[in-house]
Design a protein around this motif. Sequence first.
Motif, short mmCIF file in Angstrom:
data_model
loop_
_atom_site.label_atom_id
_atom_site.label_comp_id
_atom_site.label_asym_id
_atom_site.label_seq_id
_atom_site.Cartn_x
_atom_site.Cartn_y
_atom_site.Cartn_z
N LYS A 26 117.60 85.35 97.55
CA LYS A 26 117.61 86.77 97.21
C LYS A 26 118.37 87.02 95.92
N GLY A 27 117.74 87.79 95.04
CA GLY A 27 118.38 88.16 93.79
C GLY A 27 117.64 87.67 92.57
N HIS A 28 116.99 86.51 92.64
CA HIS A 28 116.25 85.99 91.49
C HIS A 28 114.87 86.62 91.43
N ARG A 29 114.34 86.69 90.22
CA ARG A 29 113.12 87.46 89.98
C ARG A 29 112.07 86.64 89.21
N ILE A 30 110.84 87.10 89.26
CA ILE A 30 109.75 86.50 88.49
C ILE A 30 109.80 87.05 87.07
N ILE A 31 109.67 86.17 86.07
CA ILE A 31 109.65 86.61 84.68
C ILE A 31 108.33 86.29 83.98
N GLU A 32 107.50 85.49 84.62
CA GLU A 32 106.16 85.21 84.08
C GLU A 32 105.25 84.87 85.24
N ILE A 33 104.03 85.41 85.20
CA ILE A 33 103.05 85.08 86.22
C ILE A 33 101.69 84.92 85.56
N SER A 34 100.96 83.89 85.99
CA SER A 34 99.66 83.60 85.40
C SER A 34 98.65 83.30 86.50
N LYS A 46 88.51 83.55 82.76
CA LYS A 46 89.15 84.83 83.06
C LYS A 46 90.60 84.59 83.49
N ILE A 47 91.51 85.31 82.88
CA ILE A 47 92.94 85.08 83.08
C ILE A 47 93.69 86.40 83.25
N PHE A 48 94.62 86.40 84.19
CA PHE A 48 95.63 87.46 84.23
C PHE A 48 96.96 86.80 83.90
N HIS A 49 97.64 87.31 82.88
CA HIS A 49 98.91 86.71 82.49
C HIS A 49 99.83 87.78 81.93
N THR A 50 101.08 87.76 82.36
CA THR A 50 102.06 88.69 81.81
C THR A 50 103.47 88.14 81.95
N TYR A 51 104.32 88.50 80.98
CA TYR A 51 105.75 88.29 81.12
C TYR A 51 106.34 89.55 81.75
N LEU A 73 112.31 89.13 76.90
CA LEU A 73 111.76 89.94 77.99
C LEU A 73 112.19 91.40 77.95
N TYR A 74 113.01 91.76 76.97
CA TYR A 74 113.63 93.08 76.95
C TYR A 74 112.61 94.23 77.02
N ASN A 75 111.50 94.11 76.30
CA ASN A 75 110.51 95.19 76.26
C ASN A 75 109.25 94.91 77.07
N LYS A 76 109.34 93.92 77.97
CA LYS A 76 108.19 93.57 78.80
C LYS A 76 108.13 94.48 80.03
N PRO A 77 106.96 94.61 80.65
CA PRO A 77 106.84 95.46 81.84
C PRO A 77 107.58 94.86 83.03
N LYS A 78 107.90 95.70 83.99
CA LYS A 78 108.49 95.23 85.24
C LYS A 78 107.38 94.84 86.21
N ILE A 83 101.72 95.32 89.31
CA ILE A 83 101.21 95.01 90.65
C ILE A 83 99.73 95.32 90.81
N LYS A 84 99.32 96.52 90.42
CA LYS A 84 97.92 96.93 90.63
C LYS A 84 96.96 96.04 89.87
N THR A 85 97.31 95.69 88.64
CA THR A 85 96.46 94.80 87.85
C THR A 85 96.40 93.41 88.47
#
Length: 229
Positions: A26-34, A46-51, A73-78, A83-85
């Motif tokens: 608990k406490g650590h977070r995802i910073i990139e998902i592909s 076809k790819i979904f990718h975001t920081y 990562l300062y200006n990347k989305p949370k 989630i919806k995408t």
Amino acid sequence: MNTIMKREIVIDTETTGMNSKGCFYKGHRIIEISCIEIFNRNITGKIFHTYLKPDRRIDDSAYKIHGISEKFLYNKPKFKDAIKTFFSFIKNSNLIIHNAMFDIAFINYELKIANYHIKNIEKNYKIIDSLSIARNLFPGKKNNLNVLCDRYKIENKNRKLHSALLDSQLLAKVYLKMTSYQKNICFDNNHKIKLKLKHDIKHKFIVILANKKEINSNKDYLRFMKKVY
């Protein structure tokens, strides 16, 4: 004759850290998902990718693995903003993840923080753990992504650091290799039958049952998740 179209999504993540045993806590977070789409045994492109902005510091040990900084990562989305995408991309598919329990735990934690209506992704999607497949094919051997790429002669020289995008692309190729092969089966009457295990639209996916060690690991994971939640 009707054929069943099969859609599979290869998922990989990078995170702010992990505990000493290499698992989520608990406490650590995802910073990139592909996410990479495979449709009827073909990588479609076809790819979904975001920081993602984690709103917490990144452990030094994790930074050494993926090289993703808090400044980047300062200006990347949370995660809640993506989630919806994310769910739109993975809908109507099976999910392929290497060492699935690790990524699933992180995704579920992010869903809880975002108060999303799906709480446990494994209850809504079929999860295929490519690490379990590799361990059944190559018992007692190393089965990390670099080793599997070398074993299947998949080019990975650009993998200097971990990257969810690159790793999911490599895993998609590894997964297709691991699940397309030939095997001889011998019966007591010495009659040999050559079983072609190519998973195209004419074949069903082969279910590889978990071994005792994997079952015990899953029990430990479930006990851990009860404590977390």
